[in-house]
Design an enzyme around this catalytic site. Structure first.
Site, PDB file in Angstrom:
ATOM      1  N   LYS A 134      -2.698 -23.362  -0.575  1.00 46.30           N
ATOM      2  CA  LYS A 134      -3.219 -24.349   0.374  1.00 46.30           C
ATOM      3  C   LYS A 134      -4.744 -24.385   0.255  1.00 46.30           C
ATOM      4  O   LYS A 134      -5.400 -23.339   0.296  1.00 46.30           O
ATOM      5  CB  LYS A 134      -2.781 -23.953   1.787  1.00 46.30           C
ATOM      6  CG  LYS A 134      -2.769 -25.071   2.793  1.00 46.30           C
ATOM      7  CD  LYS A 134      -2.108 -24.572   4.085  1.00 46.30           C
ATOM      8  CE  LYS A 134      -2.008 -25.656   5.122  1.00 46.30           C
ATOM      9  NZ  LYS A 134      -1.523 -25.136   6.409  1.00 46.30           N
TER      10      LYS A 134
HETATM   11  O1  G3P Z   1      -0.761 -25.895   9.453  1.00 46.33           O
HETATM   12  C1  G3P Z   1      -1.747 -26.768   9.849  1.00 46.33           C
HETATM   13  C2  G3P Z   1      -1.485 -27.584  11.089  1.00 46.33           C
HETATM   14  O2  G3P Z   1      -0.148 -27.877  11.251  1.00 46.33           O
HETATM   15  C3  G3P Z   1      -2.186 -27.077  12.293  1.00 46.33           C
HETATM   16  O3  G3P Z   1      -1.687 -27.577  13.494  1.00 46.33           O
HETATM   17  O4  G3P Z   1      -1.528 -27.475  15.948  1.00 46.33           O
HETATM   18  O5  G3P Z   1      -3.345 -26.190  14.792  1.00 46.33           O
HETATM   19  O6  G3P Z   1      -3.447 -28.662  14.923  1.00 46.33           O
HETATM   20  P1  G3P Z   1      -2.558 -27.473  14.850  1.00 46.33           P
END
Ligand code: G3P
Length: 220
Positions: free
Chosen positions: A84
């Protein structure tokens, strides 16, 4: 459509993997911190629970550092781990280098269709637009998914998968399905919400009560 779990919590991954429909797992430095565990150990364990792609994120910000970390992660971690990489110019160059070597990548922190297209041009296996974080700014994150899918329709040779991320509620997932996103990554809570329906529970209760009467009557 692929369903990924967005967590580094192995108990949650085991729970959802047991349903038989888990296609992959995404992690990021914040999720690793939340797990309280050693990065490589926890990613190794996740990769042993789920056969699908497991995203492990690089933390270098320069191209050479990202490539070095990506190669090291590929060398040390199981085959299904993918790299990633943040969507920056340096990340783009690292994505190109790694993809030229046949290494699968997930370009993350995507907030525009131009970023998604450039990551695709660099050979990304997945691009991760963050829906919820756009919603948090008062805009509609789903518009970005629609824009990216429309872009992909214009260029059928693109093979990069659109991985909807930062999903906050089941409606996000349903809208992504309508728009044809290839993959959605979400917390375990959303997997549970997607499966839950009060009429299913009520129906089971009714069937169980009636079946108990069938048994009591000696007709089972
Ligand atoms: O994995 C990255 C992403 O899904 C992060 O989500 O909830 O931290 O905005 P969030």
């Amino acid at each position: 459509m692929e369903f990924f779990l967005d967590t580094a919590d192995v108990d949650e991954i085991r729970e959802i993997a047991a349903w038989g429909i888990l296609d992959g797992v995404t992690t990021n430095p914040s999720l690793i911190k939340k797990s309280g565990r050693d990065f490589k150990k926890v990613v190794r364990e996740i990769a042993s629970i789920c056969n699908g792609p497991i995203s492990a994120e690089v933390t270098a910000l320069d191209t050479a550092g990202m490539v070095e970390q990506g190669l090291a992660l590929k060398a040390e971690l199981p085959e299904n781990v993918i790299i990633k990489i943040p969507c920056t110019p340096e990340g783009l160059a690292a994505t190109k280098t790694l993809s030229d070597k046949g290494i699968k990548t997930n370009v993350t922190l995507i907030f525009s269709s131009s970023q998604a297209l450039m990551a695709a041009k660099a050979g990304a296996t997945y691009v991760s637009p963050f829906i919820g974080r756009i919603d948090d700014t008062g805009h509609d994150g789903m518009n970005l998914i629609a824009e990216i899918m429309a872009t992909w329709d214009n260029y059928p040779s693109i093979t990069t998968k659109v991985l909807a991320a930062s999903i906050r509620h089941p409606t996000h997932v349903l809208q992504c399905i309508q728009l044809g996103a290839h993959t959605a990554t979400m917390p375990a809570k959303i997997f549970r919400q997607l499966m839950k329906h009060p009429l299913t529970d009520k129906g089971i209760d009714g069937f169980m009560k009636d079946w108990a009467d069938v048994e009591a009557a000696g007709n089972a």
